[in-house]
Design a protein around this motif. Sequence first.
Motif, PDB file in Angstrom:
ATOM      1  N   TRP A 263      40.832  45.389  30.863  1.00 15.34           N
ATOM      2  CA  TRP A 263      40.291  44.384  31.720  1.00 15.34           C
ATOM      3  C   TRP A 263      38.846  44.554  32.129  1.00 15.34           C
ATOM      4  CZ3 TRP A 263      42.022  40.020  32.741  1.00 15.34           C
ATOM      5  CH2 TRP A 263      43.550  39.822  32.544  1.00 15.34           C
ATOM      6  N   ALA A 264      38.204  45.970  31.619  1.00 13.38           N
ATOM      7  CA  ALA A 264      36.977  46.393  31.760  1.00 13.38           C
ATOM      8  C   ALA A 264      36.082  45.480  30.503  1.00 13.38           C
ATOM      9  CB  ALA A 264      36.712  47.851  31.573  1.00 13.38           C
ATOM     10  N   ILE A 265      36.763  45.321  29.441  1.00 13.02           N
ATOM     11  CA  ILE A 265      36.168  44.746  28.168  1.00 13.02           C
ATOM     12  C   ILE A 265      36.264  43.211  28.668  1.00 13.02           C
ATOM     13  CG2 ILE A 265      36.705  44.209  25.824  1.00 13.02           C
ATOM     14  CD1 ILE A 265      37.869  46.691  25.406  1.00 13.02           C
ATOM     15  N   CYS A 266      37.369  42.858  29.084  1.00  8.07           N
ATOM     16  CA  CYS A 266      37.463  41.296  29.607  1.00  8.07           C
ATOM     17  C   CYS A 266      36.257  41.045  30.575  1.00  8.07           C
ATOM     18  CB  CYS A 266      38.925  40.951  30.208  1.00  8.07           C
ATOM     19  SG  CYS A 266      40.174  41.184  28.977  1.00  8.07           S
ATOM     20  N   MET A 267      36.026  41.588  31.665  1.00  5.83           N
ATOM     21  CA  MET A 267      35.112  41.564  32.402  1.00  5.83           C
ATOM     22  C   MET A 267      33.669  41.396  31.673  1.00  5.83           C
ATOM     23  SD  MET A 267      36.178  41.396  35.795  1.00  5.83           S
ATOM     24  CE  MET A 267      34.977  41.635  36.874  1.00  5.83           C
ATOM     25  N   CYS A 268      33.410  42.277  31.005  1.00  7.55           N
ATOM     26  CA  CYS A 268      32.171  42.245  30.154  1.00  7.55           C
ATOM     27  C   CYS A 268      32.047  41.078  29.221  1.00  7.55           C
ATOM     28  CB  CYS A 268      31.917  43.315  29.392  1.00  7.55           C
ATOM     29  SG  CYS A 268      31.674  44.854  30.386  1.00  7.55           S
ATOM     30  N   ILE A 269      33.034  40.572  28.514  1.00  4.88           N
ATOM     31  CA  ILE A 269      33.141  39.397  27.689  1.00  4.88           C
ATOM     32  C   ILE A 269      33.201  38.147  28.708  1.00  4.88           C
ATOM     33  CG2 ILE A 269      35.638  38.713  27.519  1.00  4.88           C
ATOM     34  CD1 ILE A 269      33.256  39.049  24.538  1.00  4.88           C
ATOM     35  N   PHE A 270      33.582  38.084  29.774  1.00  3.56           N
ATOM     36  CA  PHE A 270      33.397  37.054  30.790  1.00  3.56           C
ATOM     37  C   PHE A 270      31.913  36.732  30.965  1.00  3.56           C
ATOM     38  CE2 PHE A 270      33.262  34.895  34.715  1.00  3.56           C
ATOM     39  CZ  PHE A 270      34.221  34.124  34.721  1.00  3.56           C
ATOM     40  N   ALA A 271      31.361  37.952  31.388  1.00  4.66           N
ATOM     41  CA  ALA A 271      29.918  37.752  32.006  1.00  4.66           C
ATOM     42  C   ALA A 271      28.997  37.331  30.920  1.00  4.66           C
ATOM     43  CB  ALA A 271      29.350  39.395  32.488  1.00  4.66           C
TER      44      ALA A 271
END
Length: 465
Positions: A263-271
């Motif tokens: 989810w840390a990766i997902c947060m970054c890709i979202f941003a």
Amino acid sequence: MDNKFPPRKVPSFCSFRYGLSLLLHVCNVLIMSQRMCVSLTMVVMVNRTDPHGLPNTSTEELLDNIKNPVYNWSPEIQGIIFSSIFYGSVIFQIPAGYLSGIYSVKKMVGSTLFVSSLINLFIPLAAQVGETLVIVCRVAQGVAQGTVAAAQQVIWIKWAPPLERGRLTSISISGFMLGPFITLIATGFICKSLGWPMVFYILGACGCTLSLLWFVLFYDEPKDHPCMSISEKEYITSFHVQQVSSSEYSLPIKDMLKSLPLWAICMCIFALFWSSTIILFYTPTFINSKLHVNINENGLLSALPHLFAWIFGILAGQMADFLLSRNIFSILNIRKLFIMLGLLLPALFCVCLLYLSSSFYGTIIFLILACATGSFTMVTVIVNTLEIAPRYCGFLNGFILVIGTIAGIISSTLTGIILNQDPESSWFKIFFLIAGINVIGVIFYLIFAKAEIQDWAKEKQHTRL
């Protein structure tokens, strides 16, 4: 141990693995060009402000109408045509990522690149039939392009030595950044000299040719490639002797959903997708509202940020692998460093656009930096999935690309609403929202990110007979 590297290294500059990275780079340039070209050709495709077909129309105007057919599409229809390709990408990226871990990536990437290019050739004909068929073509094209984007990352499990993953990935992925630059520069010229249908014909023909070249040059396994040197084959395969390729595996969905590093990766890709989509689609609008330049100058100025994003993306991969090879930082600290650079710097430059861009050159410089520095994240978000779950990286890359695509759809839609409702303070809201989302992504990643294989992604040795 996995962290021991062979002492003998094959020179990388003229190696086949770097040639493969450049081939993927060109594939991504074409994919992005096919995706974006309609946003620029639409200026010529839609009905003009003057009444169409007046009896006193000059011969030159009649010839121009033959070369550039015009359609009476409303702004709402145009918006649907723009966004329809994203709906296609959302639909199939996760299944494509999953299937890339089972079936031949060579066939998946090559065939879907060919399908996307073939559809591009038929879009001018579809426009003559009606806007509905254009939308259907764009959705289908999005499915094909989403498959190319999701499946290609699995390649680096077998083709990239750990110390070269950053640079190989950044070279291939940076094609998505160079594509908009080439499109913005070339499309206007082609429309004016040859007509807008030729944009689709040229990009479609190039894509079909490239897909055939892909089938000839790429092999799923380095050891099977007939053109590679034995020393390079041994060098690449020596890193992957412990990997077990399985034609069937179950996905630990519950463990994935509970994985904070994922989810840390997902947060970054979202941003990243939130900010990059706004910059991609609304840079011409921002330049027009702030600088009031003509359309040719606007196209050139809008293209410059993507050129520098391409340069920064390649440099980021080189820098990351240099730090890793010299043991200056640990893998996790390198990933965190580039996430901070790739999200905090764009947030800073977006704020600078609001308060320090009173001059023409100040606006352009901060706009370029806001776009270009976001490329630093690419050396982390894609490679990090290889590090925490190499066995499922195809599926996970499809998953995070869907998260990013959703972010792009929301951000572009919300930006349009803000610009329509509040033209006075709209850019303040848009850029501060970008900065806030980027900061949240950085904080989450710094707390929860990991760079080693997670327990749920490890091979279950006891299941073997």
